[in-house]
Design a protein around this motif. Structure first.
Motif, PDB file in Angstrom:
ATOM      1  N   GLY A 237       0.840  -1.200   0.000  1.00 29.28           N
ATOM      2  CA  GLY A 237       0.000   0.000   0.000  1.00 29.28           C
ATOM      3  C   GLY A 237       0.879   1.255   0.000  1.00 29.28           C
ATOM      4  N   PRO A 238       0.250   2.439  -0.095  1.00 32.03           N
ATOM      5  CA  PRO A 238       1.017   3.690  -0.208  1.00 32.03           C
ATOM      6  C   PRO A 238       1.923   3.970   0.998  1.00 32.03           C
ATOM      7  CG  PRO A 238      -1.354   4.126  -0.088  1.00 32.03           C
ATOM      8  CD  PRO A 238      -1.190   2.657  -0.201  1.00 32.03           C
ATOM      9  N   ASP A 239       1.445   3.654   2.216  1.00 29.75           N
ATOM     10  CA  ASP A 239       2.269   3.932   3.407  1.00 29.75           C
ATOM     11  C   ASP A 239       3.555   3.120   3.366  1.00 29.75           C
ATOM     12  OD1 ASP A 239       0.731   5.822   4.565  1.00 29.75           O
ATOM     13  OD2 ASP A 239      -0.344   4.437   5.907  1.00 29.75           O
ATOM     14  N   SER A 240       3.408   1.822   3.104  1.00 25.71           N
ATOM     15  CA  SER A 240       4.590   0.959   3.082  1.00 25.71           C
ATOM     16  C   SER A 240       5.505   1.340   1.927  1.00 25.71           C
ATOM     17  CB  SER A 240       4.180  -0.506   2.965  1.00 25.71           C
ATOM     18  OG  SER A 240       3.534  -0.904   4.139  1.00 25.71           O
ATOM     19  N   ARG A 241       4.920   1.717   0.802  1.00 26.45           N
ATOM     20  CA  ARG A 241       5.759   2.094  -0.344  1.00 26.45           C
ATOM     21  C   ARG A 241       6.627   3.310   0.011  1.00 26.45           C
ATOM     22  NH1 ARG A 241       2.057   2.329  -5.450  1.00 26.45           N
ATOM     23  NH2 ARG A 241       0.902   0.633  -4.484  1.00 26.45           N
ATOM     24  N   ARG A 242       6.019   4.244   0.706  1.00 32.61           N
ATOM     25  CA  ARG A 242       6.773   5.432   1.120  1.00 32.61           C
ATOM     26  C   ARG A 242       7.895   5.040   2.091  1.00 32.61           C
ATOM     27  NH1 ARG A 242       5.452   8.335   5.262  1.00 32.61           N
ATOM     28  NH2 ARG A 242       3.369   7.438   5.323  1.00 32.61           N
ATOM     29  N   ARG A 243       7.584   4.066   2.952  1.00 32.48           N
ATOM     30  CA  ARG A 243       8.570   3.675   3.977  1.00 32.48           C
ATOM     31  C   ARG A 243       9.769   2.921   3.406  1.00 32.48           C
ATOM     32  NH1 ARG A 243       3.792   2.706   8.175  1.00 32.48           N
ATOM     33  NH2 ARG A 243       3.869   4.769   9.088  1.00 32.48           N
TER      34      ARG A 243
END
Ligand code: AMP
Length: 468
Positions: A237-243
């Motif tokens: 998801g977007p959060d993990s991708r950013r992390r």
């Protein structure tokens, strides 16, 4: 004028703000019980209480917790001292430019030829940073090491409120600072929390442990993790991708259902520890075993805050739904140096007191609220003077006494005593005062007897001893 218009409109009443709550007397008896057991248990392990300020300079938290963490970047209640948001908003037009790591905040030309200087402060989101600051500030490295401290009190994080998650919540925590980093220290700290939970009768307690390596092996593992995450980016998801860029370890923390299968297949830090971290982790586990403490290993336990290394642990309990962590902790050698102190070993934990209490309540552990011991039903001026004296003596002897401020008919007084859950009513009318014989009514069965003043106190003392 119509009747309606003549009526004065009542001003709107206030409510506690979102995520913040009152704890009422029927709840605080359990809170006080929990805190008393904490004081007692921690003292038996040689810990002393430290009382820390509720706010600190923001950069203390930014430096210790890490600027890229949710806590520092989104959740802190930050303000300027002197508070001057309006002037600043006026000058800047926006608060976006606020540098969260700045110590002071300068607005030029606030007044003609004068700069406006304000310190950037935050309500504490946790207390480890403050405990470390206090250790350095008070030269505690000169005391016999390690220094064992504990604290309890409110913390503030602007999180989305839900069951077990508040914006003002309470933690009970402890830190061992200085001395060695012997694995037995890690194990004893965990033993202390488990002993505390055991004494409280907390149910469904499970200890999860992990080692997240040190500055030798963790960076290599983080790089490997980053590479592997890049390969499966599309499944995240977007959060993990950013992390993947900012903090890949945090991806392991993700609770997102759709990511779970992918995360299970990622490389695990325990297979990439350097020799000394692996030996250390094995020894921590052996030390836990000697102490008879059961644990499960959880490679995904990386903790949200930046400063941890080697041992990390989390404890979950029953009845809490998705927010089931009641305690988080770990080792943070190096944090004190980061805050300008001497090289110092450190390990600690923080228990979420709100969740601990919720779990105890869910399993029916709430102690019954204490009713009054004695309700004094008096009538007449002479009787009031006697009642005041009796109340004083009974309270001195440790009884909880309700003394009505104005005269009441005996029937009404007894009704009131019942409502308050009093055990006894002490009846003082003109007859009792002139005879020197006081009437004591047992409210449970309605029986009553007469006593002289000293006999009455003696009788109540004996009854109290029998029932405790
Ligand atoms: P942390 O300081 O994030 O390691 O959290 C330690 C413990 O504090 C957690 O395991 C929770 O029990 C509790 N905690 C953290 N944040 C909150 C919150 N917003 N509301 C209630 N309890 C919290």
């Amino acid at each position: 004028m119509s009747e309606g218009a003549a009526k004065k409109e009542r001003p709107r009443s206030f409510q506690a703000i979102r995520g913040v709550r009152d704890l009422l007397p029927d709840q605080t008896s359990l809170w006080n019980f929990v805190e008393r057991i904490a004081h007692e248990t921690f003292a038996t392990f040689g810990f002393g209480e430290i009382r820390l300020p509720l706010f600190e300079r923001t950069d203390l938290f930014a430096r210790s917790i890490g600027e890229d963490t949710d806590v520092v970047s989104k959740e802190m209640y930050t303000f300027l001292d002197p508070p001057a948001w309006l002037e600043i908003l006026e000058k800047l037009g926006t608060v976006k430019d606020v540098d969260r790591t700045a110590t002071t905040f300068t607005i030029k030309n606030h007044l003609p030829n004068e700069n406006f200087i304000a310190e950037v402060l935050s309500l504490r989101p946790e207390a480890t940073a403050s405990a470390c600051r206090a250790y350095i500030e008070h030269n505690m490295q000169q005391l016999p090491q390690p220094v064992k401290l504990y604290y309890m009190g409110p913390m503030f994080r602007r999180e989305r409120p839900q069951k077990g998650r508040y914006r003002q919540f309470y933690q009970i925590g402890a830190e061992v600072l200085g001395g060695s980093d012997a694995p037995a220290i890690d194990a004893e700290v965990i033993e202390m929390v488990m002993t505390f939970f055991d004494r409280l009768g907390l149910e469904g307690v499970q200890l999860h442990i992990n080692s997240i390596g040190d500055k030798n092996c963790r960076p290599k593992y983080v790089e490997l993790l980053r590479e592997e995450l890049q390969k499966v980016k599309d499944k995240l998801g977007p959060d993990s991708r950013r992390r993947i860029d900012t903090n890949p370890l945090r991806v392991l923390d993700s609770k997102l259902e759709s990511e779970q299968e992918t995360i299970e297949k990622l490389p695990r830090i325990t297979q990439h520890l350097c020799d000394s971290c692996r030996d250390n982790y094995d020894e921590v586990k052996r030390q836990l075993a000697i102490r008879g403490i059961n644990y499960s290993q959880n490679f995904r336990l990386v903790r949200g805050l930046d400063y941890y290394m080697r041992t990390t642990f989390e404890i979950t309990a029953k009845g809490l739904g998705s927010q089931n962590a009641v305690c988080g902790g770990g080792r943070y050698d190096g944090l004190l140096e980061l805050l300008g102190g001497p090289p110092t070993k450190g390990i600690g934990f923080a228990i979420g007191e709100d969740r601990l209490i919720l779990s105890l309540q869910e399993s029916g552990k709430a102690p019954a609220q204490q009713g009054r011991d004695v309700y004094i039903a008096w009538m007449g001026e002479r009787a009031q003077a006697t009642a005041i004296r009796a109340a004083k003596d009974l309270r001195k002897a440790g009884f909880s006494v309700e003394l009505p401020p104005v005269e009441q008919k005996f029937g009404k007084a007894l009704g009131q005593a019942d409502k308050l859950g009093a055990k006894y009513a002490l009846i003082l009318g003109d007859n009792e005062v002139s005879e020197g014989l006081w009437t004591l009514k047992m409210l449970a069965d309605g029986s009553q007897a007469k006593f002289t003043e000293p006999d009455l106190l003696e009788h109540l003392r004996k009854q109290k001893a029998l029932s405790s």
